[in-house]
Design a protein around this motif. Structure first.
Motif, PDB file in Angstrom:
ATOM      1  N   GLU A  89       0.835  -1.207   0.000  1.00  0.00           N
ATOM      2  CA  GLU A  89       0.000   0.000   0.000  1.00  0.00           C
ATOM      3  C   GLU A  89       0.872   1.261   0.000  1.00  0.00           C
ATOM      4  O   GLU A  89       0.565   2.236  -0.692  1.00  0.00           O
ATOM      5  CB  GLU A  89      -0.923  -0.008   1.223  1.00  0.00           C
ATOM      6  N   THR A  90       1.947   1.218   0.801  1.00  0.00           N
ATOM      7  CA  THR A  90       2.871   2.356   0.834  1.00  0.00           C
ATOM      8  C   THR A  90       3.495   2.575  -0.532  1.00  0.00           C
ATOM      9  O   THR A  90       3.598   3.712  -1.017  1.00  0.00           O
ATOM     10  CB  THR A  90       3.978   2.112   1.876  1.00  0.00           C
ATOM     11  N   ASN A  91       3.909   1.486  -1.172  1.00  0.00           N
ATOM     12  CA  ASN A  91       4.510   1.557  -2.503  1.00  0.00           C
ATOM     13  C   ASN A  91       3.520   2.126  -3.517  1.00  0.00           C
ATOM     14  O   ASN A  91       3.855   3.007  -4.318  1.00  0.00           O
ATOM     15  CB  ASN A  91       4.957   0.167  -2.934  1.00  0.00           C
ATOM     16  N   GLU A  92       2.282   1.649  -3.451  1.00  0.00           N
ATOM     17  CA  GLU A  92       1.253   2.106  -4.390  1.00  0.00           C
ATOM     18  C   GLU A  92       0.947   3.591  -4.186  1.00  0.00           C
ATOM     19  O   GLU A  92       0.817   4.346  -5.155  1.00  0.00           O
ATOM     20  CB  GLU A  92      -0.019   1.272  -4.197  1.00  0.00           C
ATOM     21  N   SER A  93       0.841   4.019  -2.930  1.00  0.00           N
ATOM     22  CA  SER A  93       0.569   5.429  -2.631  1.00  0.00           C
ATOM     23  C   SER A  93       1.709   6.319  -3.133  1.00  0.00           C
ATOM     24  O   SER A  93       1.470   7.377  -3.719  1.00  0.00           O
ATOM     25  CB  SER A  93       0.394   5.609  -1.122  1.00  0.00           C
ATOM     26  N   ALA A  94       2.951   5.874  -2.890  1.00  0.00           N
ATOM     27  CA  ALA A  94       4.111   6.652  -3.341  1.00  0.00           C
ATOM     28  C   ALA A  94       4.155   6.725  -4.862  1.00  0.00           C
ATOM     29  O   ALA A  94       4.456   7.786  -5.433  1.00  0.00           O
ATOM     30  CB  ALA A  94       5.395   6.032  -2.806  1.00  0.00           C
ATOM     31  N   GLU A  95       3.844   5.617  -5.521  1.00  0.00           N
ATOM     32  CA  GLU A  95       3.827   5.604  -6.984  1.00  0.00           C
ATOM     33  C   GLU A  95       2.794   6.588  -7.538  1.00  0.00           C
ATOM     34  O   GLU A  95       3.036   7.270  -8.534  1.00  0.00           O
ATOM     35  CB  GLU A  95       3.516   4.189  -7.496  1.00  0.00           C
ATOM     36  N   THR A  96       1.647   6.674  -6.875  1.00  0.00           N
ATOM     37  CA  THR A  96       0.607   7.616  -7.297  1.00  0.00           C
ATOM     38  C   THR A  96       1.110   9.046  -7.190  1.00  0.00           C
ATOM     39  O   THR A  96       0.937   9.863  -8.108  1.00  0.00           O
ATOM     40  CB  THR A  96      -0.654   7.446  -6.433  1.00  0.00           C
ATOM     41  N   LYS A  97       1.735   9.381  -6.060  1.00  0.00           N
ATOM     42  CA  LYS A  97       2.263  10.732  -5.857  1.00  0.00           C
ATOM     43  C   LYS A  97       3.371  11.041  -6.873  1.00  0.00           C
ATOM     44  O   LYS A  97       3.454  12.152  -7.406  1.00  0.00           O
ATOM     45  CB  LYS A  97       2.803  10.868  -4.435  1.00  0.00           C
TER      46      LYS A  97
END
Length: 251
Positions: free
Chosen positions: A116-124
């Motif tokens: 989830e952290t990886n996905e959120s960072a990728e979005t940003k």
């Protein structure tokens, strides 16, 4: 101005140029780092999300490795439970199996959190990418321009060094040696200074009236009584007579 004195003035200008260019070239690593630091500062939020993404990926890899090892222990515990022949062996196997299952559950949860952290960072990162790409192009253009400037300075430095050797060779050897001795012992390398407003422009000490008069004539090499630099004088440009000024204005 005496020809030799004029050569010394030109030699000093060349020396000053060499010192400036050498200082610039020696500072290349620092100057390049400043350009790179500008990108890091202006793209700090983007870089922060990149670091967060990379950290999440690394932690996920470690957790998945630990999860695989824990599942293997759980399988061993299950086989030990099946093969237990007494209550002691059975109890030990049960405890090992329970501990492994709990750890498997914890690790799976932590892996999901990292995903989830990886996905959120990728979005940003995706949201900021256009702005950062533009900034990266600007910085790369600055680097290219900087590299071209460095090459130009290196070429100019070699030209100045050749010019210095030429000027030194044209001077009488004693005078050339005097110049090198003075410039070598003075921190700023200024061996030839202008006498201006009755003072040495290098040490700012007032000159004796007779010394100033001798410097004005420019017939011989005069040195400052205080700092021993070679002195020269640049006559002030004289304004034309009023009648001539009117004629020039009318023209």
């Amino acid at each position: 101005m005496k020809a030799e004195l004029a050569q010394l003035v030109e030699l000093q200008k060349t020396d000053t140029c060499i010192r400036r260019l050498q200082a610039d070239l020696e500072a290349v690593p620092r100057r390049r780092a400043e350009i790179e630091r500008e990108f890091e500062q202006r793209a700090s939020e983007f870089c922060g999300f990149e670091a967060e993404r990379d950290g999440a990926r690394e932690r996920r890899v470690r957790l998945e490795t630990e999860l695989a090892e824990t599942r293997t222990r759980a399988e061993h515990a299950e086989r030990a439970l099946m093969a237990a022949t007494n209550e002691k062996e059975y109890g030990a196997a049960i405890r090992e199996q329970d501990a492994a299952r709990k750890l498997v559950s914890q690790l799976e949860t932590q892996i999901l959190e990292q995903m989830e952290t990886n996905e959120s960072a990728e979005t940003k990162i995706g949201e900021l990418e256009p702005e950062v790409s533009k900034l990266r192009v600007e910085v790369e253009a600055k680097v290219i321009s900087f590299d071209e400037q460095v090459k130009s300075e290196a070429v100019e430095l070699e030209r100045c060094r050749r010019e210095r050797e030429r000027l030194l060779a044209e001077l009488p050897k004693p005078l050339a040696a005097t110049f090198n001795r003075i410039s070598g012992r003075i921190r700023d390398g200024i061996a030839v200074a202008e006498a201006k407003n009755g003072s040495c422009s290098a040490c700012f000490i007032a000159l004796r009236p007779q010394a100033m008069a001798d410097v004005r004539r420019g017939d011989e090499i005069i040195t400052c009584d205080y700092c021993n630099r070679i002195l020269y004088y640049v006559p002030a440009e004289k304004s034309p007579p009023p009648a001539q000024q009117q004629t020039q204005a009318a023209g």
